[in-house]
Design an enzyme around this catalytic site. Structure first.
Site, PDB file in Angstrom:
ATOM      1  N   SER A  62      19.973  11.460 102.834  1.00 59.58           N
ATOM      2  CA  SER A  62      20.800  10.941 101.749  1.00 59.58           C
ATOM      3  C   SER A  62      21.940  11.886 101.372  1.00 59.58           C
ATOM      4  O   SER A  62      22.852  11.498 100.633  1.00 59.58           O
ATOM      5  CB  SER A  62      19.934  10.661 100.510  1.00 59.58           C
ATOM      6  OG  SER A  62      19.006   9.626 100.757  1.00 59.58           O
ATOM      7  N   GLY A 115      25.228   7.296 100.468  1.00 58.26           N
ATOM      8  CA  GLY A 115      26.444   6.548 100.252  1.00 58.26           C
ATOM      9  C   GLY A 115      26.363   5.383  99.292  1.00 58.26           C
ATOM     10  O   GLY A 115      25.392   5.199  98.553  1.00 58.26           O
ATOM     11  N   HIS A 161      12.122   8.779  94.080  1.00 58.38           N
ATOM     12  CA  HIS A 161      11.383   8.958  95.336  1.00 58.38           C
ATOM     13  C   HIS A 161       9.883   9.137  95.084  1.00 58.38           C
ATOM     14  O   HIS A 161       9.432  10.245  94.798  1.00 58.38           O
ATOM     15  CB  HIS A 161      11.919  10.174  96.089  1.00 58.38           C
ATOM     16  CG  HIS A 161      13.267   9.969  96.695  1.00 58.38           C
ATOM     17  ND1 HIS A 161      13.439   9.475  97.965  1.00 58.38           N
ATOM     18  CD2 HIS A 161      14.508  10.147  96.187  1.00 58.38           C
ATOM     19  CE1 HIS A 161      14.734   9.381  98.232  1.00 58.38           C
ATOM     20  NE2 HIS A 161      15.397   9.785  97.161  1.00 58.38           N
ATOM     21  N   CYS A 179      15.329   4.006  96.245  1.00 60.22           N
ATOM     22  CA  CYS A 179      16.630   4.665  96.167  1.00 60.22           C
ATOM     23  C   CYS A 179      17.755   3.730  96.641  1.00 60.22           C
ATOM     24  O   CYS A 179      18.074   2.772  95.957  1.00 60.22           O
ATOM     25  CB  CYS A 179      16.604   5.978  96.946  1.00 60.22           C
ATOM     26  SG  CYS A 179      17.931   7.107  96.478  1.00 60.22           S
ATOM     27  N   LEU A 180      18.364   3.970  97.816  1.00 67.03           N
ATOM     28  CA  LEU A 180      19.383   3.049  98.306  1.00 67.03           C
ATOM     29  C   LEU A 180      18.782   1.657  98.488  1.00 67.03           C
ATOM     30  O   LEU A 180      19.446   0.644  98.225  1.00 67.03           O
ATOM     31  CB  LEU A 180      19.976   3.551  99.626  1.00 67.03           C
ATOM     32  CG  LEU A 180      21.055   2.665 100.252  1.00 67.03           C
ATOM     33  CD1 LEU A 180      22.290   2.593  99.367  1.00 67.03           C
ATOM     34  CD2 LEU A 180      21.433   3.153 101.647  1.00 67.03           C
ATOM     35  N   GLU A 196       7.601   9.172  97.263  1.00 69.09           N
ATOM     36  CA  GLU A 196       6.986   9.931  98.349  1.00 69.09           C
ATOM     37  C   GLU A 196       7.138  11.432  98.149  1.00 69.09           C
ATOM     38  O   GLU A 196       6.444  12.226  98.789  1.00 69.09           O
ATOM     39  CB  GLU A 196       7.580   9.505  99.691  1.00 69.09           C
ATOM     40  CG  GLU A 196       8.883  10.167 100.066  1.00 69.09           C
ATOM     41  CD  GLU A 196      10.067   9.656  99.256  1.00 69.09           C
ATOM     42  OE1 GLU A 196      11.137  10.293  99.286  1.00 69.09           O
ATOM     43  OE2 GLU A 196       9.930   8.611  98.581  1.00 69.09           O
ATOM     44  N   GLY A 207      18.694   6.262 101.455  1.00 65.86           N
ATOM     45  CA  GLY A 207      19.796   6.511 102.370  1.00 65.86           C
ATOM     46  C   GLY A 207      21.021   6.988 101.618  1.00 65.86           C
ATOM     47  O   GLY A 207      21.048   6.990 100.389  1.00 65.86           O
ATOM     48  N   ASN A 217      17.777  11.612  94.273  1.00 62.85           N
ATOM     49  CA  ASN A 217      18.967  12.003  95.019  1.00 62.85           C
ATOM     50  C   ASN A 217      19.834  10.766  95.224  1.00 62.85           C
ATOM     51  O   ASN A 217      19.668  10.037  96.190  1.00 62.85           O
ATOM     52  CB  ASN A 217      18.589  12.616  96.366  1.00 62.85           C
ATOM     53  CG  ASN A 217      19.816  12.924  97.208  1.00 62.85           C
ATOM     54  OD1 ASN A 217      20.929  12.975  96.700  1.00 62.85           O
ATOM     55  ND2 ASN A 217      19.621  13.106  98.503  1.00 62.85           N
ATOM     56  N   GLY A 245      23.921   8.861  93.999  1.00 64.81           N
ATOM     57  CA  GLY A 245      25.175   8.935  93.271  1.00 64.81           C
ATOM     58  C   GLY A 245      25.614   7.611  92.687  1.00 64.81           C
ATOM     59  O   GLY A 245      26.679   7.523  92.074  1.00 64.81           O
ATOM     60  N   TYR A 246      24.789   6.562  92.872  1.00 66.87           N
ATOM     61  CA  TYR A 246      25.116   5.225  92.370  1.00 66.87           C
ATOM     62  C   TYR A 246      23.958   4.692  91.539  1.00 66.87           C
ATOM     63  O   TYR A 246      22.812   5.137  91.676  1.00 66.87           O
ATOM     64  CB  TYR A 246      25.411   4.271  93.536  1.00 66.87           C
ATOM     65  CG  TYR A 246      26.695   4.605  94.259  1.00 66.87           C
ATOM     66  CD1 TYR A 246      27.867   3.922  93.987  1.00 66.87           C
ATOM     67  CD2 TYR A 246      26.737   5.637  95.201  1.00 66.87           C
ATOM     68  CE1 TYR A 246      29.056   4.232  94.633  1.00 66.87           C
ATOM     69  CE2 TYR A 246      27.912   5.961  95.854  1.00 66.87           C
ATOM     70  CZ  TYR A 246      29.070   5.261  95.563  1.00 66.87           C
ATOM     71  OH  TYR A 246      30.244   5.595  96.195  1.00 66.87           O
ATOM     72  N   GLN A 292      18.994  -0.181  95.281  1.00 66.53           N
ATOM     73  CA  GLN A 292      20.337  -0.684  94.998  1.00 66.53           C
ATOM     74  C   GLN A 292      20.664  -1.903  95.848  1.00 66.53           C
ATOM     75  O   GLN A 292      21.272  -2.877  95.359  1.00 66.53           O
ATOM     76  CB  GLN A 292      21.355   0.434  95.228  1.00 66.53           C
ATOM     77  CG  GLN A 292      21.163   1.637  94.323  1.00 66.53           C
ATOM     78  CD  GLN A 292      21.839   2.888  94.845  1.00 66.53           C
ATOM     79  OE1 GLN A 292      22.632   2.841  95.787  1.00 66.53           O
ATOM     80  NE2 GLN A 292      21.511   4.035  94.246  1.00 66.53           N
TER      81      GLN A 292
END
Length: 387
Positions: free
Chosen positions: A45, A221, A331, A246-247, A333, A219, A288, A290-291, A250
Protein backbone atom coordinates in the site's frame (compact mmCIF):
# COMPACT_ATOMS: atom_id res chain seq x y z
CA UNK A 1 27.48 10.55 1.64
CA UNK A 2 25.07 13.47 1.80
CA UNK A 3 21.42 13.05 0.80
CA UNK A 4 18.77 15.71 0.28
CA UNK A 5 14.97 15.65 0.43
CA UNK A 6 13.25 18.51 -1.38
CA UNK A 7 9.50 19.08 -1.01
CA UNK A 8 7.35 20.70 -3.68
CA UNK A 9 6.82 23.75 -1.43
CA UNK A 10 10.58 24.39 -1.54
CA UNK A 11 11.49 23.02 1.91
CA UNK A 12 14.89 21.30 1.83
CA UNK A 13 16.14 18.66 4.28
CA UNK A 14 19.78 17.64 4.29
CA UNK A 15 21.05 14.46 5.93
CA UNK A 16 23.14 11.35 5.56
CA UNK A 17 22.44 8.84 2.78
CA UNK A 18 21.87 5.14 3.36
CA UNK A 19 20.41 2.43 1.18
CA UNK A 20 20.51 2.96 -2.58
CA UNK A 21 22.09 6.03 -4.18
CA UNK A 22 19.29 6.05 -6.76
CA UNK A 23 17.24 9.25 -7.04
CA UNK A 24 13.51 8.90 -6.40
CA UNK A 25 10.33 10.97 -6.36
CA UNK A 26 7.05 10.21 -4.60
CA UNK A 27 4.34 11.38 -2.23
CA UNK A 28 5.88 12.20 1.17
CA UNK A 29 3.84 10.68 4.03
CA UNK A 30 4.48 9.76 7.67
CA UNK A 31 3.92 6.65 9.78
CA UNK A 32 3.52 6.85 13.57
CA UNK A 33 4.49 3.25 14.40
CA UNK A 34 7.06 2.73 17.13
CA UNK A 35 7.98 -0.70 15.76
CA UNK A 36 7.24 -2.48 12.50
CA UNK A 37 9.47 -0.60 10.07
CA UNK A 38 10.03 -3.81 8.08
CA UNK A 39 6.27 -4.33 7.76
CA UNK A 40 5.95 -0.70 6.63
CA UNK A 41 8.69 -1.12 4.03
CA UNK A 42 7.11 -4.29 2.62
CA UNK A 43 3.46 -3.15 2.67
CA UNK A 44 2.39 -2.80 -1.00
CA UNK A 45 0.00 0.00 0.00
CA UNK A 46 3.06 2.32 0.23
CA UNK A 47 3.84 1.92 -3.48
CA UNK A 48 4.96 5.27 -4.89
CA UNK A 49 5.44 6.96 -1.51
CA UNK A 50 8.43 8.32 0.42
CA UNK A 51 7.76 7.24 4.01
CA UNK A 52 8.82 9.23 7.07
CA UNK A 53 9.01 7.34 10.38
CA UNK A 54 8.06 9.50 13.37
CA UNK A 55 9.79 7.16 15.84
CA UNK A 56 13.39 8.42 16.01
CA UNK A 57 15.43 5.17 16.00
CA UNK A 58 15.00 2.90 12.98
CA UNK A 59 16.97 -0.21 11.99
CA UNK A 60 17.88 -1.29 15.52
CA UNK A 61 16.47 -4.82 15.20
CA UNK A 62 17.46 -5.45 11.60
CA UNK A 63 15.50 -7.37 8.96
CA UNK A 64 14.02 -10.86 9.39
CA UNK A 65 12.80 -12.93 6.44
CA UNK A 66 9.61 -14.05 8.19
CA UNK A 67 8.38 -10.49 8.80
CA UNK A 68 7.82 -9.43 5.19
CA UNK A 69 4.27 -8.44 4.20
CA UNK A 70 5.04 -8.86 0.49
CA UNK A 71 7.73 -10.52 -1.58
CA UNK A 72 9.51 -7.16 -1.97
CA UNK A 73 9.17 -3.50 -0.90
CA UNK A 74 7.52 -0.98 -3.21
CA UNK A 75 8.15 2.32 -1.41
CA UNK A 76 10.11 5.06 -3.17
CA UNK A 77 12.15 6.33 -0.23
CA UNK A 78 12.70 6.11 3.53
CA UNK A 79 13.21 9.08 5.89
CA UNK A 80 14.39 8.61 9.50
CA UNK A 81 15.85 10.62 12.37
CA UNK A 82 18.53 8.07 13.30
CA UNK A 83 19.54 5.02 11.26
CA UNK A 84 21.08 2.21 13.29
CA UNK A 85 23.73 0.49 11.18
CA UNK A 86 24.45 -2.39 13.61
CA UNK A 87 21.21 -4.10 14.67
CA UNK A 88 20.99 -6.15 17.86
CA UNK A 89 18.45 -8.95 17.50
CA UNK A 90 18.91 -12.73 17.34
CA UNK A 91 16.32 -12.91 14.52
CA UNK A 92 18.06 -10.36 12.29
CA UNK A 93 19.37 -11.82 9.02
CA UNK A 94 20.63 -8.59 7.47
CA UNK A 95 20.45 -4.83 7.92
CA UNK A 96 17.96 -2.18 6.85
CA UNK A 97 20.69 -0.61 4.71
CA UNK A 98 21.25 -3.91 2.86
CA UNK A 99 17.52 -4.30 2.18
CA UNK A 100 17.21 -0.81 0.66
CA UNK A 101 20.32 -1.34 -1.46
CA UNK A 102 18.98 -4.66 -2.76
CA UNK A 103 15.77 -3.08 -4.05
CA UNK A 104 17.08 0.30 -5.19
CA UNK A 105 15.38 2.37 -2.48
CA UNK A 106 17.13 5.52 -1.22
CA UNK A 107 17.15 6.46 2.45
CA UNK A 108 18.05 9.60 4.37
CA UNK A 109 18.85 9.93 8.09
CA UNK A 110 19.60 12.88 10.32
CA UNK A 111 16.33 14.57 9.33
CA UNK A 112 14.18 16.49 11.82
CA UNK A 113 11.27 14.09 11.32
CA UNK A 114 9.18 15.87 13.95
CA UNK A 115 9.33 19.10 11.96
CA UNK A 116 8.63 17.24 8.69
CA UNK A 117 5.62 15.48 10.21
CA UNK A 118 4.19 18.75 11.56
CA UNK A 119 4.59 20.30 8.10
CA UNK A 120 2.69 17.41 6.47
CA UNK A 121 -0.05 17.60 9.10
CA UNK A 122 -0.43 21.33 8.53
CA UNK A 123 -0.12 21.50 4.73
CA UNK A 124 -1.04 17.93 3.75
CA UNK A 125 0.98 15.34 1.84
CA UNK A 126 3.07 16.65 -1.03
CA UNK A 127 5.51 15.47 -3.66
CA UNK A 128 9.17 15.17 -2.80
CA UNK A 129 12.46 14.21 -4.42
CA UNK A 130 15.12 12.22 -2.54
CA UNK A 131 18.61 12.30 -4.04
CA UNK A 132 22.34 12.08 -3.42
CA UNK A 133 23.12 14.22 -6.48
CA UNK A 134 25.00 17.49 -5.99
CA UNK A 135 22.84 19.35 -8.50
CA UNK A 136 21.64 22.89 -7.76
CA UNK A 137 18.30 23.27 -5.99
CA UNK A 138 16.81 24.75 -9.17
CA UNK A 139 17.61 21.55 -11.08
CA UNK A 140 16.02 19.39 -8.38
CA UNK A 141 12.92 21.60 -8.36
CA UNK A 142 12.65 21.27 -12.13
CA UNK A 143 12.85 17.47 -11.96
CA UNK A 144 10.34 17.38 -9.11
CA UNK A 145 7.90 19.65 -10.93
CA UNK A 146 8.18 17.52 -14.05
CA UNK A 147 7.47 14.30 -12.19
CA UNK A 148 3.99 12.88 -11.64
CA UNK A 149 2.63 10.78 -8.81
CA UNK A 150 1.94 7.17 -9.74
CA UNK A 151 -1.64 6.36 -10.77
CA UNK A 152 -1.18 2.66 -11.63
CA UNK A 153 0.07 1.41 -8.27
CA UNK A 154 -2.39 -1.50 -8.04
CA UNK A 155 -1.25 -3.03 -11.33
CA UNK A 156 2.36 -2.79 -10.11
CA UNK A 157 1.82 -4.66 -6.84
CA UNK A 158 -0.93 -7.17 -7.69
CA UNK A 159 -0.11 -10.78 -8.50
CA UNK A 160 0.19 -11.42 -12.24
CA UNK A 161 -1.28 -14.91 -12.12
CA UNK A 162 -3.73 -17.01 -10.13
CA UNK A 163 -2.33 -19.19 -7.35
CA UNK A 164 -3.88 -21.27 -4.60
CA UNK A 165 -3.14 -22.21 -1.00
CA UNK A 166 -5.08 -25.39 -0.31
CA UNK A 167 -7.30 -25.88 2.71
CA UNK A 168 -10.17 -28.10 3.80
CA UNK A 169 -12.67 -25.43 4.77
CA UNK A 170 -14.41 -22.61 2.86
CA UNK A 171 -13.02 -21.56 -0.49
CA UNK A 172 -12.13 -17.87 -0.44
CA UNK A 173 -11.21 -15.92 -3.56
CA UNK A 174 -8.75 -13.25 -2.43
CA UNK A 175 -8.67 -10.41 -4.96
CA UNK A 176 -5.15 -9.04 -4.74
CA UNK A 177 -5.00 -5.26 -5.04
CA UNK A 178 -1.70 -5.28 -3.13
CA UNK A 179 -2.53 -7.78 -0.40
CA UNK A 180 -0.40 -8.13 2.72
CA UNK A 181 0.70 -11.66 3.56
CA UNK A 182 -1.03 -11.36 6.93
CA UNK A 183 -4.44 -11.62 5.23
CA UNK A 184 -3.50 -14.92 3.60
CA UNK A 185 -2.03 -16.09 6.90
CA UNK A 186 -5.26 -15.39 8.81
CA UNK A 187 -7.35 -17.23 6.23
CA UNK A 188 -5.13 -20.30 6.04
CA UNK A 189 -4.90 -20.41 9.84
CA UNK A 190 -8.66 -20.97 9.79
CA UNK A 191 -8.32 -23.81 7.28
CA UNK A 192 -9.64 -21.85 4.30
CA UNK A 193 -9.01 -22.97 0.73
CA UNK A 194 -7.67 -19.70 -0.70
CA UNK A 195 -7.40 -18.79 -4.37
CA UNK A 196 -5.52 -15.52 -4.98
CA UNK A 197 -6.42 -13.70 -8.21
CA UNK A 198 -5.09 -10.55 -9.96
CA UNK A 199 -6.76 -7.17 -9.51
CA UNK A 200 -8.32 -7.22 -13.00
CA UNK A 201 -10.09 -10.57 -12.66
CA UNK A 202 -13.68 -10.15 -13.82
CA UNK A 203 -16.90 -11.45 -12.26
CA UNK A 204 -17.29 -14.44 -14.60
CA UNK A 205 -13.74 -15.60 -13.94
CA UNK A 206 -14.39 -15.45 -10.20
CA UNK A 207 -17.68 -17.36 -10.57
CA UNK A 208 -15.84 -20.17 -12.36
CA UNK A 209 -13.63 -20.60 -9.28
CA UNK A 210 -16.78 -21.50 -7.26
CA UNK A 211 -15.94 -19.42 -4.18
CA UNK A 212 -17.83 -19.59 -0.91
CA UNK A 213 -16.79 -15.99 -0.26
CA UNK A 214 -14.75 -13.15 -1.73
CA UNK A 215 -12.18 -11.05 0.13
CA UNK A 216 -11.15 -7.70 -1.32
CA UNK A 217 -7.63 -6.90 -0.17
CA UNK A 218 -5.81 -3.73 0.77
CA UNK A 219 -3.78 -1.86 -1.81
CA UNK A 220 -2.24 1.49 -2.77
CA UNK A 221 -3.62 4.65 -4.32
CA UNK A 222 -6.97 6.14 -5.23
CA UNK A 223 -9.85 3.61 -5.40
CA UNK A 224 -11.27 5.51 -8.39
CA UNK A 225 -8.19 4.45 -10.37
CA UNK A 226 -9.51 0.86 -10.29
CA UNK A 227 -12.95 1.15 -11.99
CA UNK A 228 -12.87 -2.43 -13.29
CA UNK A 229 -12.80 -3.70 -9.70
CA UNK A 230 -15.82 -1.57 -8.78
CA UNK A 231 -17.79 -3.11 -11.65
CA UNK A 232 -16.69 -6.64 -10.66
CA UNK A 233 -17.85 -6.09 -7.08
CA UNK A 234 -21.15 -4.61 -8.24
CA UNK A 235 -21.88 -7.73 -10.32
CA UNK A 236 -21.07 -10.16 -7.49
CA UNK A 237 -22.86 -8.35 -4.64
CA UNK A 238 -25.49 -10.63 -3.15
CA UNK A 239 -24.28 -13.65 -5.09
CA UNK A 240 -21.36 -14.33 -2.73
CA UNK A 241 -20.49 -13.00 0.75
CA UNK A 242 -17.91 -10.20 0.46
CA UNK A 243 -15.41 -8.79 2.96
CA UNK A 244 -13.35 -5.70 2.09
CA UNK A 245 -10.19 -4.47 3.81
CA UNK A 246 -8.69 -0.96 3.38
CA UNK A 247 -8.71 -0.32 -0.41
CA UNK A 248 -11.19 -3.20 -0.63
CA UNK A 249 -13.41 -1.27 1.79
CA UNK A 250 -13.32 1.81 -0.44
CA UNK A 251 -14.02 -0.21 -3.60
CA UNK A 252 -16.97 -1.91 -1.87
CA UNK A 253 -18.36 1.52 -0.95
CA UNK A 254 -18.00 2.79 -4.52
CA UNK A 255 -19.72 -0.34 -5.85
CA UNK A 256 -22.68 0.37 -3.55
CA UNK A 257 -23.02 3.97 -4.75
CA UNK A 258 -21.03 5.84 -2.08
CA UNK A 259 -18.16 8.23 -2.80
CA UNK A 260 -14.58 8.66 -1.61
CA UNK A 261 -12.19 11.58 -1.14
CA UNK A 262 -8.50 12.11 -0.37
CA UNK A 263 -7.58 12.82 3.25
CA UNK A 264 -5.28 15.73 4.09
CA UNK A 265 -2.48 13.50 5.39
CA UNK A 266 -4.04 10.04 5.78
CA UNK A 267 -3.92 7.45 8.54
CA UNK A 268 -0.66 5.51 8.79
CA UNK A 269 0.43 3.76 11.97
CA UNK A 270 -0.38 1.08 14.51
CA UNK A 271 -2.24 3.09 17.15
CA UNK A 272 -5.45 4.42 15.58
CA UNK A 273 -8.54 4.14 17.84
CA UNK A 274 -11.68 2.85 16.10
CA UNK A 275 -15.12 2.79 17.73
CA UNK A 276 -17.51 -0.09 17.02
CA UNK A 277 -20.89 1.66 16.95
CA UNK A 278 -22.85 -1.52 17.77
CA UNK A 279 -20.87 -2.70 20.80
CA UNK A 280 -19.45 0.64 21.95
CA UNK A 281 -16.00 -0.94 22.19
CA UNK A 282 -12.92 0.96 21.03
CA UNK A 283 -10.24 -1.00 19.17
CA UNK A 284 -6.59 -0.10 18.63
CA UNK A 285 -5.99 -0.62 14.92
CA UNK A 286 -3.26 -0.64 12.31
CA UNK A 287 -3.94 1.62 9.32
CA UNK A 288 -2.38 2.72 6.06
CA UNK A 289 -4.55 4.72 3.69
CA UNK A 290 -4.86 8.17 2.16
CA UNK A 291 -8.53 8.08 1.13
CA UNK A 292 -11.81 7.78 3.01
CA UNK A 293 -15.49 7.11 2.29
CA UNK A 294 -17.62 10.27 2.45
CA UNK A 295 -20.20 10.01 5.22
CA UNK A 296 -22.81 12.10 3.37
CA UNK A 297 -22.61 9.77 0.36
CA UNK A 298 -23.46 6.70 2.46
CA UNK A 299 -26.92 8.05 3.33
CA UNK A 300 -28.21 7.48 -0.21
CA UNK A 301 -27.05 3.84 -0.33
CA UNK A 302 -28.04 0.54 1.27
CA UNK A 303 -24.99 0.71 3.51
CA UNK A 304 -24.81 1.44 7.21
CA UNK A 305 -21.81 2.75 9.11
CA UNK A 306 -20.50 0.24 11.68
CA UNK A 307 -17.20 1.81 12.79
CA UNK A 308 -15.76 5.32 13.02
CA UNK A 309 -12.31 6.71 13.73
CA UNK A 310 -12.21 8.16 17.25
CA UNK A 311 -9.69 10.82 16.21
CA UNK A 312 -11.29 12.48 13.18
CA UNK A 313 -14.66 10.64 13.03
CA UNK A 314 -14.08 9.33 9.50
CA UNK A 315 -15.75 6.07 8.44
CA UNK A 316 -13.87 2.91 9.43
CA UNK A 317 -16.47 0.22 8.76
CA UNK A 318 -19.52 -0.43 6.54
CA UNK A 319 -22.11 -3.17 6.24
CA UNK A 320 -24.77 -3.76 3.60
CA UNK A 321 -28.28 -3.57 5.04
CA UNK A 322 -29.66 -6.57 3.16
CA UNK A 323 -26.82 -8.41 1.42
CA UNK A 324 -23.99 -10.49 2.97
CA UNK A 325 -21.20 -7.94 2.62
CA UNK A 326 -19.17 -5.72 4.96
CA UNK A 327 -15.85 -3.93 5.09
CA UNK A 328 -13.38 -2.14 7.35
CA UNK A 329 -10.90 0.62 6.60
CA UNK A 330 -8.24 -0.73 8.97
CA UNK A 331 -6.14 -3.92 8.98
CA UNK A 332 -7.54 -6.79 11.08
CA UNK A 333 -4.65 -9.03 10.02
CA UNK A 334 -2.13 -6.70 11.70
CA UNK A 335 -1.55 -7.03 15.43
CA UNK A 336 -1.44 -3.69 17.27
CA UNK A 337 -4.04 -4.76 19.86
CA UNK A 338 -2.50 -7.35 19.40
CA UNK A 339 -5.42 -9.47 18.14
CA UNK A 340 -8.39 -7.19 18.85
CA UNK A 341 -9.75 -7.22 15.31
CA UNK A 342 -9.04 -10.78 14.14
CA UNK A 343 -12.66 -11.62 15.02
CA UNK A 344 -13.64 -10.02 11.70
CA UNK A 345 -12.29 -13.03 9.82
CA UNK A 346 -14.47 -15.29 12.00
CA UNK A 347 -17.50 -13.08 11.30
CA UNK A 348 -16.78 -13.35 7.58
CA UNK A 349 -16.66 -17.16 7.75
CA UNK A 350 -19.86 -17.25 9.81
CA UNK A 351 -21.51 -15.02 7.20
CA UNK A 352 -20.44 -17.52 4.53
CA UNK A 353 -21.89 -20.45 6.45
CA UNK A 354 -25.17 -18.63 7.04
CA UNK A 355 -25.37 -17.74 3.35
CA UNK A 356 -24.81 -21.37 2.35
CA UNK A 357 -27.53 -22.55 4.76
CA UNK A 358 -29.97 -19.94 3.44
CA UNK A 359 -29.11 -20.58 -0.22
CA UNK A 360 -28.49 -24.35 -0.56
CA UNK A 361 -29.71 -24.32 -4.16
CA UNK A 362 -26.81 -22.09 -5.15
CA UNK A 363 -24.32 -24.56 -3.72
CA UNK A 364 -26.03 -27.49 -5.49
CA UNK A 365 -26.06 -25.61 -8.80
CA UNK A 366 -22.33 -25.03 -8.48
CA UNK A 367 -21.74 -28.75 -7.95
CA UNK A 368 -23.95 -29.64 -10.91
CA UNK A 369 -22.22 -27.04 -13.07
CA UNK A 370 -18.81 -28.48 -12.19
CA UNK A 371 -20.00 -32.01 -12.94
CA UNK A 372 -21.42 -30.87 -16.29
CA UNK A 373 -18.16 -29.14 -17.16
CA UNK A 374 -16.19 -32.27 -16.26
CA UNK A 375 -18.49 -34.35 -18.46
CA UNK A 376 -18.04 -31.97 -21.40
CA UNK A 377 -14.28 -32.12 -20.92
CA UNK A 378 -14.29 -35.92 -20.96
CA UNK A 379 -16.47 -35.95 -24.08
CA UNK A 380 -14.12 -33.47 -25.75
CA UNK A 381 -11.09 -35.59 -24.88
CA UNK A 382 -12.81 -38.70 -26.27
CA UNK A 383 -13.75 -36.93 -29.50
CA UNK A 384 -10.16 -35.69 -29.89
CA UNK A 385 -8.79 -39.20 -29.28
CA UNK A 386 -11.13 -40.67 -31.91
CA UNK A 387 -9.95 -38.12 -34.46
Amino acid sequence: MQARLLLEDGTLFTGKAFGSEQESTGEVVFNTGITGYQEVLSDPSYCGQIVTMTYPLIGNYGIARDDFEAIRPYIHGFVVREHEELPSNWRAEYTLDALLKEYGIPGISGVDTRMLTRKIRHHGTMKGILTTANDPIEALQERLTGSALLRDQVSRVSTKSVFAVSGRQERIVLVDFGSKSGILRDLTKRGCDVVVVPHDTDADQIRRLRPDGILLSNGPGDPKDVPHAVEMIRQLLGEFPIFGICLGHQLFALACGADTEKLKFGHRGGNHPVLDLESGRCYITSQNHGYTVLEASVEKTDLKITHINNNDKTIEGLKHKTLPAFSVQYHPEAAPGPFDSSYLFDEFLEMIRTHKRDHPATARQAVFAEAAQAKRSREGELEYAQK
